[in-house]
Design a protein around this motif. Structure first.
Motif, PDB file in Angstrom:
ATOM      1  N   PHE A  13      43.151  25.723  26.813  1.00 36.57           N
ATOM      2  CA  PHE A  13      44.418  26.378  26.559  1.00 36.57           C
ATOM      3  C   PHE A  13      45.514  25.591  27.255  1.00 36.57           C
ATOM      4  CE2 PHE A  13      44.445  27.868  30.807  1.00 36.57           C
ATOM      5  CZ  PHE A  13      45.688  28.390  31.073  1.00 36.57           C
ATOM      6  N   SER A  14      46.728  25.816  26.817  1.00 29.97           N
ATOM      7  CA  SER A  14      47.901  25.180  27.416  1.00 29.97           C
ATOM      8  C   SER A  14      48.855  26.257  27.889  1.00 29.97           C
ATOM      9  CB  SER A  14      48.598  24.259  26.407  1.00 29.97           C
ATOM     10  OG  SER A  14      49.793  23.740  26.948  1.00 29.97           O
ATOM     11  N   ILE A  15      49.351  26.098  29.094  1.00 31.54           N
ATOM     12  CA  ILE A  15      50.239  27.121  29.639  1.00 31.54           C
ATOM     13  C   ILE A  15      51.529  27.195  28.851  1.00 31.54           C
ATOM     14  CG2 ILE A  15      51.350  25.569  31.280  1.00 31.54           C
ATOM     15  CD1 ILE A  15      50.392  29.281  31.787  1.00 31.54           C
TER      16      ILE A  15
ATOM     17  N   SER B 134      32.574  29.712  18.197  1.00 36.17           N
ATOM     18  CA  SER B 134      32.935  31.039  18.687  1.00 36.17           C
ATOM     19  C   SER B 134      34.379  31.316  18.315  1.00 36.17           C
ATOM     20  CB  SER B 134      32.745  31.120  20.208  1.00 36.17           C
ATOM     21  OG  SER B 134      31.410  30.814  20.574  1.00 36.17           O
ATOM     22  N   TYR B 135      34.682  32.597  18.136  1.00 39.67           N
ATOM     23  CA  TYR B 135      36.033  32.998  17.779  1.00 39.67           C
ATOM     24  C   TYR B 135      36.235  34.453  18.180  1.00 39.67           C
ATOM     25  CZ  TYR B 135      33.495  34.793  13.692  1.00 39.67           C
ATOM     26  OH  TYR B 135      32.608  35.432  12.878  1.00 39.67           O
TER      27      TYR B 135
ATOM     28  N   PRO C 297      37.484  24.352  20.115  1.00 33.90           N
ATOM     29  CA  PRO C 297      37.622  24.613  21.548  1.00 33.90           C
ATOM     30  C   PRO C 297      38.617  25.723  21.864  1.00 33.90           C
ATOM     31  CG  PRO C 297      37.604  22.248  21.130  1.00 33.90           C
ATOM     32  CD  PRO C 297      37.723  22.924  19.802  1.00 33.90           C
ATOM     33  N   PHE C 298      39.719  25.805  21.115  1.00 34.46           N
ATOM     34  CA  PHE C 298      40.679  26.876  21.382  1.00 34.46           C
ATOM     35  C   PHE C 298      40.131  28.223  20.935  1.00 34.46           C
ATOM     36  CE2 PHE C 298      44.060  29.643  19.757  1.00 34.46           C
ATOM     37  CZ  PHE C 298      44.776  29.853  20.928  1.00 34.46           C
TER      38      PHE C 298
ATOM     39  N   ALA D 166      37.007  33.572  26.649  1.00 34.16           N
ATOM     40  CA  ALA D 166      38.149  33.360  25.751  1.00 34.16           C
ATOM     41  C   ALA D 166      39.284  34.346  25.997  1.00 34.16           C
ATOM     42  CB  ALA D 166      37.713  33.410  24.285  1.00 34.16           C
ATOM     43  N   THR D 167      39.444  34.780  27.247  1.00 37.85           N
ATOM     44  CA  THR D 167      40.591  35.647  27.552  1.00 37.85           C
ATOM     45  C   THR D 167      41.905  34.918  27.284  1.00 37.85           C
ATOM     46  OG1 THR D 167      39.306  36.776  29.253  1.00 37.85           O
ATOM     47  CG2 THR D 167      41.680  37.023  29.351  1.00 37.85           C
TER      48      THR D 167
END
Length: 1136
Positions: free
Chosen positions: A889-891, A1082-1083, A882-883, A453-454
């Motif tokens: 992720f979105s650029i 997860s978070y 998911p995020f 999750a970086t």
């Protein structure tokens, strides 16, 4: 020799030595002719034309004089009317004859002579061969009507009192005004808006109509009502306004006819003028008009340059830009070549934005449009690329030209440029801040594989938030996650800081630990006053200086914080207690109110040795004591530092390589890659091969003379794979490999990298990756199950799916991610234990990742997202599982990084250091560690902070936490026996089906597929018709029914995968079909409070100091990893 000299021709006359001395005086009689150019302009007519017409300034003076002359003639007419007595004369004579005094007549004759002479002269100068074209022009005819009668009265005195319609000069004045405005624009070299010209023409036309009607009615009524000028003005205003009181009316038919004519003219002329004005107004609304020079000099503004403006991009920019208090008074000028679409228009009509955002339609490549935007006075210029273009290289070329145009027009304007391809970055090195999309994208995807999750961590850090998201939620994890998401990176000078001023002259790790313990802030980096380079965690040997710039993570910056000292009342019996719980730990109390944070200051004084302790039983002997957590030293002591010499590879337990390493050839070198695929890549110290691999050996699925393996299983990799699915092997993909082969990664932990490409890579890309160990490529697609199995998806730890460029030009913008989402959903269903990391174009599509149609928890999160969006949150999507887990992720979420750099010019540098895109000597790197059962004795985040700072010098910045989701069992794992089915009535069956619909957490579209339900009903009816004791046929049918019903969808998918693997000749041993992690969430907790409890399997984000900055003293310290250090310290008594 004599013959040779005689054959040499003499020098030309112009090159003789005598001529060089005397010039051309000796050649006066040659054939040259002097030519004089532009002789036609020396004639008298051309000189007059130059003065009266061509020269802008002199022509402007002539127009102004002519305009003044016409106004003077109208003024003289009004004076004549006021001095005239309308009662003299009878019948029609007052209309023909007027009373004109001799001085007034002399002035009018003089004006008429001058006007006629000027008209004749201009007609002569503009004559082009057609005399009737000059004579029949309306201005010329009006001039003849007004001037010639006065000239006749000079020779015929009896006609001096003849009425002459001098008031018609108002139309000539209007014509002169239009010409004067045009000359004015030419003279000052400025193009005034057509809107101004049209408004001027409309007003002058209306005034001329009214003035003509007033004078005409007044004169004609001399033979009727004897109206004055004021009465005539009153009548015209009432008539033209369609009010018509009727108290003043014309009596004679000529005046009535004039009124009819004037009304008809007004009905024809004025609508035409209004139509042109409305058209220009609509066009101006489209183009946006101008940003005034006065406003640019008195107010501050920034310019946003884009090729096409979408509503998402606009709102991201505005929300992030205006999130900073000091930017509230700034204006945003948008310069875009396309017309504003309906959604953007509606948003810009909102009062909050309409007063601060100005839209200009124009091109950055035109100086006129840059002048309209007042680019030379702008505080900054943001140039964004169009990532929705299929040809991203062409989009970059447009961005480069825009940057060059702005730099040429306004060299002092700071440039903030977004570029897509890394190979185009060196063209805009002059820009103040540059964000290369593919560099950041691939670096984040790579770190997601080793630091989970970086991408979410970086996204939360570069978004402005107050940490108020999710505070009204009943879920505890959402409250913690939302509150910690408000942490951002700030900076302050050490000597001006309340947080860090007391740590001057002390080590960096000491300052970081005690600042977190006392204030709850996380000091992550510094910058010397005389150095531009930022150092992330320079280590315990770095001594803080008063002029240092400190970079820290906190809810808000120190300038917006208020401090209050909290008295610590300790009782004597507290020191004798066995364990006091989290209440004895420093609390990070944050009270957010109107941008100000009140922080409780904790007593950080040294505690006595009789302080609170936590005694844990030892493993070997009950009488043994575990060593306490060492205090963080003010100044680094080399004997207390257990540094890791990564140059010697701490992952090796022995000084010599093992037999397996020798047999497999795992002897790697450490150095800088010898070849970079593009200009401008930062050199990074990496694991490299001694010799580059032949290109044929890089192909995973095809054997060669050096290697006979044709699938991932045949290679026998010890570590799990990392698979990257991309359309093409762009140069940005190089930044995915480098972080995974960085020198600080132990070589036993290196994961093989498989590039699954739709198109074969270029040779220059292969030349760049052939030096890295265990990097392979394969031509294939994630659409094809066989390609996935060949590349080793069953042995993969992570599957990275990169958004394809070819899908970005969908007719509906948000459909650009459709193919990627469906493919990832298929992977999610086929390989549920696989960690899939996906890149999307639009953040709004994240809700479709790992979609479960009837998951009540997902529906609740959707409602929470809508509530947060209604509250105005910039991170409404952050609670999507998911995020939060870092799987998508979105650029475009990183666009805020460029916007935030306007206020925080260090954000791009810090982000590049965290992602490993840049390496600065002495600066640390981002890594992670996992909390195991042996580490739970540390208990809290504050104690972990102290342990890390005192042992290895690492700085923790956050926690990645995984929790089990308390939900019902997944549909795919439900299996009901046939006997229970037969004993259940139909009504109860329907009720159970509905309940299963409500409680299901999988992504099935129904509790039982239609085909399976129909088959079971058919089997049940068949069993009821046939006797139970009918021999082997009944038993066979019963077995078929049993196996059919017990077969879940998960088992069907698993059987499909295994059949394909057998068909391809692959072993099915590594395929784990029942390992399903769907019921976990997860978070991330960024900079959690010191009293946060550590939990099993927590992943802690660390900024580890550069191991190349110092050399360890003993070889034993090289062999002990940080985890071993914690394990040894965990066996003895602990004291804070």
């Amino acid at each position: 020799m004599v013959d040779l000299e005689s054959e040499v021709p003499p020098l030309p006359p112009r090159y003789r030595f005598r001529d060089l001395l005397l010039g051309d005086q000796g050649w006066q009689n040659d054939d040259r002719v002097q030519v004089e150019f532009y002789m036609n302009e020396n004639t008298f007519k051309e000189r007059l034309k130059l003065f009266f017409i061509k020269n802008q300034r002199s022509s402007l003076r002539i127009r102004l004089f002519n305009f003044s002359l016409k106004l003077l003639s109208c003024l003289l007419y009004i004076i004549r009317v006021l001095l005239d007595d309308p009662t003299q004369g009878h019948g029609w004579s007052p209309i023909i004859w007027v009373n004109r005094s001799l001085p007034l007549w002399g002035l009018q004759v003089s004006v008429a002579l001058i006007s006629l002479f000027e008209t004749m002269l201009l007609g002569y100068l503009s004559y082009k061969g057609n005399i009737w074209e000059q004579v029949l022009r309306i201005p010329f005819l009006l001039e003849i009507i007004n001037a010639v009668p006065f000239i006749i009265t000079i020779f015929w005195p009896a006609l001096r009192n003849l009425f002459i319609p001098v008031f018609l000069n108002c139309w000539l004045a209007k014509h002169a005004l239009e010409n004067m405005i045009n000359d004015l624009h030419r003279a000052i070299q400025r193009t005034q808006s057509a809107m101004f010209n049209q408004v001027l023409i409309l007003i002058s036309t209306l005034l001329c109509l009214i003035f003509t009607c007033i004078c005409g009615i007044q004169h004609l009524e001399r033979a009727g009502n004897k109206l004055t000028l004021f009465d005539s003005l009153y009548f015209c205003i009432v008539t033209f306004s369609t009010v018509g009181f009727g108290d003043v009316t014309p009596k004679i038919w000529p005046s009535k006819l004039l009124v009819v004519i004037m009304i008809c003219v007004a009905l024809v002329v004025l609508p035409i003028q209004f139509e042109q004005l409305a058209y220009l107004w609509m066009e101006r609304q489209k183009s946006g008009g101008n940003y005034s020079r006065h406003r640019a000099q008195t107010e501050k503004h920034v310019v946003l340059c884009v090729s096409s403006l979408k509503i998402d991009l606009l709102m991201d920019f505005l929300n992030e830009f205006y999130a900073h208090p000091r930017l509230q008074d700034y204006y945003v000028v948008i310069l875009c070549p396309t017309e504003m679409d309906a959604q953007v228009r509606r948003v810009l009509q909102i009062p909050m934005w309409s007063q601060r955002v100005i839209y200009l339609q124009g091109s950055v490549l035109k100086d006129q449009d840059l002048l309209r935007a007042k680019m030379d006075d702008a505080e900054a210029c943001f140039i964004l690329s169009s990532r929705c273009e299929v040809d991203r290289t062409a989009a970059d070329h447009q961005t480069i030209l825009r940057a060059w145009a702005v730099k040429d027009f306004a060299p002092k304007c700071p440039l903030y440029v977004q570029i897509l391809k890394p190979e185009n970055k060196f063209h805009i090195k002059f820009a103040d801040h540059v964000v290369c999309e593919e560099e950041f994208k691939y670096a984040m995807l790579a770190l997601n594989c080793i630091c989970p999750a970086t991408s979410t961590l970086i996204t939360l850090l570069v978004h402005t938030s107050r940490g108020q998201e999710g505070q009204q939620s009943p879920e505890q994890w959402q409250k913690m996650y939302g509150r910690c998401s408000g942490n951002e990176v700030y900076h302050i000078n050490l000597e001006d800081s309340t947080f860090f001023a007391e740590y001057e002259g002390k080590s960096f790790t000491y300052a970081s630990f005690h600042a977190h313990k006392k204030f709850g802030v996380c000091l992550i980096g510094v910058r010397r006053e005389d150095n531009k380079n930022i150092l992330l965690n320079p280590g315990p040997r770095y001594i803080m200086s008063a002029t240092d710039i400190c970079f820290y993570i906190n809810i808000t910056k120190e300038e917006n914080s208020a401090f209050k000292k909290q008295e610590q009342h300790r009782k004597n019996n507290e020191s004798k207690s066995y364990y006091h719980g989290p209440s004895r730990l420093p609390l990070h109390s944050v009270i957010a109110s109107m941008g100000t944070v009140a922080i409780d200051l904790q007593d950080t004084g040294c505690r006595s040795s009789s302080g609170p302790t936590l005694t844990l039983p030892s493993e070997g002997s009950k009488n043994g004591r575990r060593s306490s957590i060492a205090p963080v030293l003010e100044v680094a002591d080399s004997s207390s530092l257990q540094a890791c010499d990564l140059l010697s590879d701490q992952s090796e337990d022995e000084t010599t390589p093992s037999d397996d390493d020798i047999s497999t050839g795992l002897e790697y070198a450490k150095g800088y890659p010898p070849y970079s695929p593009y200009i401008g890549s930062s050199p990074t110290f990496c694991h490299l091969l001694h010799e580059k691999v032949p290109f044929c050996c890089l192909r995973l699925d095809k054997g060669c003379q050096h290697n006979y393996c044709e699938d991932a299983k045949a290679y026998g990799f010890k570590n799990k794979l990392i698979i990257v699915a991309a359309e093409t092997a762009g140069n940005g993909l190089y930044n995915f490999i480098v972080p995974l082969r960085a020198y600080y990664r132990p070589k036993k932990e290196l994961n093989p990298i498989i590039l699954l490409l739709d198109n074969p890579p270029d040779m220059h890309f292969l030349d760049a990756i052939c030096w890295f160990p265990m990097v392979y490529y394969m031509v294939g697609s994630i659409d094809n199950l066989d390609d996935l199995l060949r590349c080793g998806v069953t042995f993969a730890a992570n599957m990275v799916v990169v958004d394809k460029e070819s899908t970005m030009s969908a007719e509906e913008d948000y459909m650009a991610d459709a193919k990627t989402i469906v493919n990832v959903q298929t992977l999610f269903r086929l390989f549920s234990s696989l960690s899939i990391i996906t890149e999307l174009t639009h953040p709004a599509n994240m809700r479709f990742m790992q979609f479960r149609a009837k998951d009540c928890y997902s529906l609740a999160l959707s409602k929470l997202e809508k509530k947060e969006r209604e509250k105005g949150s910039n991170l409404a999507f952050m609670f999507r599982l998911p995020f939060a887990a870092g799987r998508v992720f979105s650029i475009s979420m990183l666009d805020t990084l460029l916007y935030q750099s306007f206020v925080k010019d260090y954000m791009i540098s810090i982000t590049r250091l965290l992602l490993g895109l840049d390496t600065t000597p002495g600066s640390g790197f981002l890594c992670s560690m996992k909390i195991t059962e042996d580490d739970l004795w540390i208990r809290t985040y504050a104690r972990l902070y102290q342990k890390l700072c005192s042992s290895t010098g690492d700085i923790p910045i956050g926690i990645y936490r995984t929790e089990s989701q308390k939900l019902t069992t997944s549909e795919s794992q439900i299996s009901i026996s046939v006997e229970e089915w037969e004993d259940t009535k139909d009504t109860k069956e329907q009720t159970n089906n509905r309940n299963n619909h409500r409680n299901s957490t999988s992504s099935d579209q129904s509790d039982h597929p239609l085909l399976r339900r129909k088959s079971m009903q058919w089997a049940r009816r068949l069993s009821r018709k046939v006797p139970k004791h009918s021999g082997k046929t009944a038993e066979k049918i019963s077995q078929q029914r049993m196996s059919l019903y017990k077969r879940s969808e998960r088992q069907e998918l698993a059987e499909l995968v295994k059949n394909r693997m057998k068909h391809l000749g692959l072993s099915t041993a590594g395929y784990d079909e029942m390992n399903d992690h769907q019921n976990t969430l997860s978070y991330i907790l960024i900079n959690p409070s010191p009293d946060t409890r550590l939990e099993l399997n927590d992943v802690v984000y660390l900024i580890r100091p550069d191991p190349l900055a110092y050399v360890p003293n003993t070889t034993s310290s090289r062999k002990n990893s940080f985890c071993n250090t914690i394990g040894q310290d965990a066996r003895e008594e602990t004291q804070l």
